[in-house]
Design a protein around this motif. Structure first.
Motif, PDB file in Angstrom:
ATOM      1  N   GLU A   1     -18.713 -20.265 -23.628  1.00 21.54           N
ATOM      2  CA  GLU A   1     -18.079 -19.273 -22.901  1.00 21.54           C
ATOM      3  C   GLU A   1     -17.908 -19.776 -21.788  1.00 21.54           C
ATOM      4  N   ALA A   2     -18.327 -20.433 -21.352  1.00 24.95           N
ATOM      5  CA  ALA A   2     -18.296 -20.965 -19.547  1.00 24.95           C
ATOM      6  C   ALA A   2     -17.065 -21.356 -19.826  1.00 24.95           C
ATOM      7  N   ALA A   3     -16.433 -22.613 -20.713  1.00 25.59           N
ATOM      8  CA  ALA A   3     -15.448 -23.150 -20.723  1.00 25.59           C
ATOM      9  C   ALA A   3     -14.100 -21.339 -21.450  1.00 25.59           C
ATOM     10  N   LEU A   4     -14.337 -21.043 -21.298  1.00 28.54           N
ATOM     11  CA  LEU A   4     -13.272 -19.325 -21.969  1.00 28.54           C
ATOM     12  C   LEU A   4     -13.285 -18.758 -20.022  1.00 28.54           C
ATOM     13  N   ASN A   5     -13.629 -18.991 -19.923  1.00 25.74           N
ATOM     14  CA  ASN A   5     -13.658 -18.350 -18.333  1.00 25.74           C
ATOM     15  C   ASN A   5     -13.480 -19.722 -17.203  1.00 25.74           C
ATOM     16  N   LYS A   6     -11.670 -19.228 -17.178  1.00 28.64           N
ATOM     17  CA  LYS A   6     -11.252 -19.892 -15.968  1.00 28.64           C
ATOM     18  C   LYS A   6     -10.980 -18.897 -14.753  1.00 28.64           C
ATOM     19  N   GLU A   7     -11.376 -17.871 -14.182  1.00 27.38           N
ATOM     20  CA  GLU A   7     -10.684 -17.875 -13.184  1.00 27.38           C
ATOM     21  C   GLU A   7     -12.803 -17.432 -12.509  1.00 27.38           C
ATOM     22  N   PRO A   8     -12.787 -18.013 -10.875  1.00 27.81           N
ATOM     23  CA  PRO A   8     -14.406 -18.225 -10.032  1.00 27.81           C
ATOM     24  C   PRO A   8     -14.045 -17.156  -9.711  1.00 27.81           C
ATOM     25  N   SER A   9     -13.204 -16.367  -9.120  1.00 26.92           N
ATOM     26  CA  SER A   9     -13.561 -15.085  -8.514  1.00 26.92           C
ATOM     27  C   SER A   9     -13.150 -14.102  -8.837  1.00 26.92           C
ATOM     28  N   ASP A  10     -13.893 -13.374  -8.351  1.00 26.04           N
ATOM     29  CA  ASP A  10     -14.244 -11.795  -8.810  1.00 26.04           C
ATOM     30  C   ASP A  10     -13.254 -10.456  -8.831  1.00 26.04           C
ATOM     31  N   HIS A  11     -11.953 -11.664  -9.199  1.00 25.95           N
ATOM     32  CA  HIS A  11     -10.655 -10.620  -9.351  1.00 25.95           C
ATOM     33  C   HIS A  11     -10.603 -10.097 -10.105  1.00 25.95           C
ATOM     34  N   VAL A  12     -10.136  -8.918 -10.716  1.00 30.99           N
ATOM     35  CA  VAL A  12      -9.618  -8.218 -11.800  1.00 30.99           C
ATOM     36  C   VAL A  12      -7.774  -7.490 -11.738  1.00 30.99           C
ATOM     37  N   ASP A  13      -6.921  -7.835 -12.071  1.00 26.91           N
ATOM     38  CA  ASP A  13      -5.953  -6.592 -12.404  1.00 26.91           C
ATOM     39  C   ASP A  13      -5.155  -6.436 -13.250  1.00 26.91           C
ATOM     40  N   TRP A  14      -5.253  -7.375 -14.309  1.00 29.27           N
ATOM     41  CA  TRP A  14      -5.052  -6.888 -15.968  1.00 29.27           C
ATOM     42  C   TRP A  14      -6.095  -7.092 -17.025  1.00 29.27           C
TER      43      TRP A  14
END
Length: 431
Positions: A299-312
């Protein structure tokens, strides 16, 4: 016409290997059935000889992977058009993979007019050849459900895994040209997963952590595919009542992080009533464990974005079933998608029609989401769409999408279960 096997003098001979062709197949190869069929049989013979196939396998079922102009471009589109102009006609049941456009809202979601025009040419050529242009990666939910033991020529990696594993059908992973050739001839080279000896498992995966939803099954598939390569895994310990959607997610992830074309799940899939049956009486070459530690690391390997920013935000990879659309609608009931977020639920037109009839589409659209038909970020030009729309990240419950998006679209990913993903769509942040 006789069906006896005779030694064929075949062209495109490789390594001194000659295939055995029937008289009818020799006539196809010699051009007696027209130039389109001749070209198709030349492709199949060359493919068969490269894999040392001894003969052709008659088939009646093809799923066309090369259905998006992102894959075919102008040259591939012209080739399909030429096969049609030369009098080619499909002699099998043919369904088509997603295209590069949503036919009704392509402009709104950021697709260029050039892709719209070229896609209409390609889809039109397939329709004239005789295809059911359902344009989905889940043909088994759109009228093309394989039967056990059926030999086919399917493209689309996730559908191939599902067909081989869950349905017990027999297909290799076909590319666009070979699937087109199979549809024109009703033949495919008999090698690989058409042969029983190649369908047994190679290694064992002991599942020792709960699998609670589609995302957990996708995580298991991602973990296993990275180790498997092309080998067939056997899962032991999967709950005995997985849903179709969970098996769909597992199939897709296996084919993404690896090149898996089939899996066995003991007591679940039709060729694995027991471990012994799954391995064909042999011992596994290796044994892996998928426990809490392995699940968390995947699961950690598939989470590439460290910020909490969401747009798509993307749900529906592979295309969403009506059940998945219902779950999205329930999460959005009396709520709104955040103003800075685009929510796509990608699906087949047939799934859309059913979901629309019972009101799920209306709920999603009233909340600010979009139910996208006949395309997906993989098969539309997402590298063009993302900067045009200002997207910086992709948030998804699909392990396949989370694995591919950073490399294919240049978009780092947030990955989690549907509840977490829908909360992100509503709140506009990843928590």
């Amino acid at each position: 016409m006789t069906k006896c096997w005779t030694k064929a003098e075949v062209i495109h001979s490789r390594g001194g290997v000659n295939m055995l062709l029937t008289d009818e197949e020799k006539q196809m190869l010699n051009g007696d059935m027209g130039p389109a069929v001749k070209k198709a049989m030349e492709i199949l013979v060359a493919l068969g000889e490269s894999f040392r196939a001894e003969k052709m396998q008659p088939i009646k079922n093809v799923h066309m992977a090369g259905s998006s102009v992102l894959v075919t471009e102008e040259a591939g589109t012209m080739f399909v058009e030429e096969m049609q102009r030369q009098g080619g006609k499909f002699v099998t049941n043919v369904t088509t993979n997603p295209t590069a456009i949503d036919p009704s809202q392509w402009r709104e979601i950021g697709i260029d007019e050039s892709d719209y025009e070229l896609q209409n040419r390609l889809t039109g050529a397939y329709a004239k050849l005789g295809a059911n242009t359902c344009n989905t990666c889940i043909p088994y939910l759109a009228g093309n459900m394989p039967r056990f033991g059926e030999h086919m020529a399917w493209g689309e990696s996730s559908a191939v895994v599902f067909a081989n594993s869950v349905c017990g059908a027999r297909t290799n992973r076909e590319g666009g040209p070979s699937a087109l050739a199979a549809a024109l001839t009703g033949r495919t080279p008999k090698y690989g997963f058409h042969l029983k000896e190649n369908r047994y498992g190679k290694f064992l995966v002991k599942v020792e952590t709960p699998l609670n939803d589609m995302t957990d099954y996708g995580t298991l598939g991602y973990f296993t595919g990275k180790i498997a390569g092309q080998d067939t895994p056997v899962f032991f310990g999967i709950p005995d009542n997985p849903t179709l959607e969970e098996l769909k997610a597992l199939s897709a992830a296996l084919a993404s992080s690896g090149a898996v074309s089939m899996f066995h799940a003991v007591g679940i899939t039709p060729e694995a009533a027991t471990l012994d049956e799954a391995f064909g009486g042999r011992l596994p070459e290796k044994v892996l464990v998928f426990g809490d530690k392995e699940k968390s690391a995947a699961e950690a390997a598939l989470n590439k974005e460290p910020s909490d920013h969401v747009d798509w935000v993307l749900v529906g990879c592979p295309n969403a079933s009506v059940q998945e659309i219902r779950e999205v609608a329930e999460a959005l009931q009396d709520k709104k998608v955040a103003p800075n977020v685009s929510l796509w639920v990608t699906t087949a037109s047939s799934m859309y029609a059913m979901a629309d009839r019972v009101g799920y589409v209306r709920v999603i659209e009233q909340a600010g989401g979009t139910v996208v038909r006949e395309t997906c970020p993989f098969l539309a030009r997402s590298r063009v769409i993302a900067p045009k729309k200002g997207y910086k990240t992709l948030t998804t419950n699909s392990a396949k999408m989370a694995y591919y998006a950073p490399g294919q679209f240049g978009l780092p990913t947030h990955y989690g279960n549907l509840k977490r993903v829908m909360q992100a769509a509503i709140n506009g942040v990843w928590r």
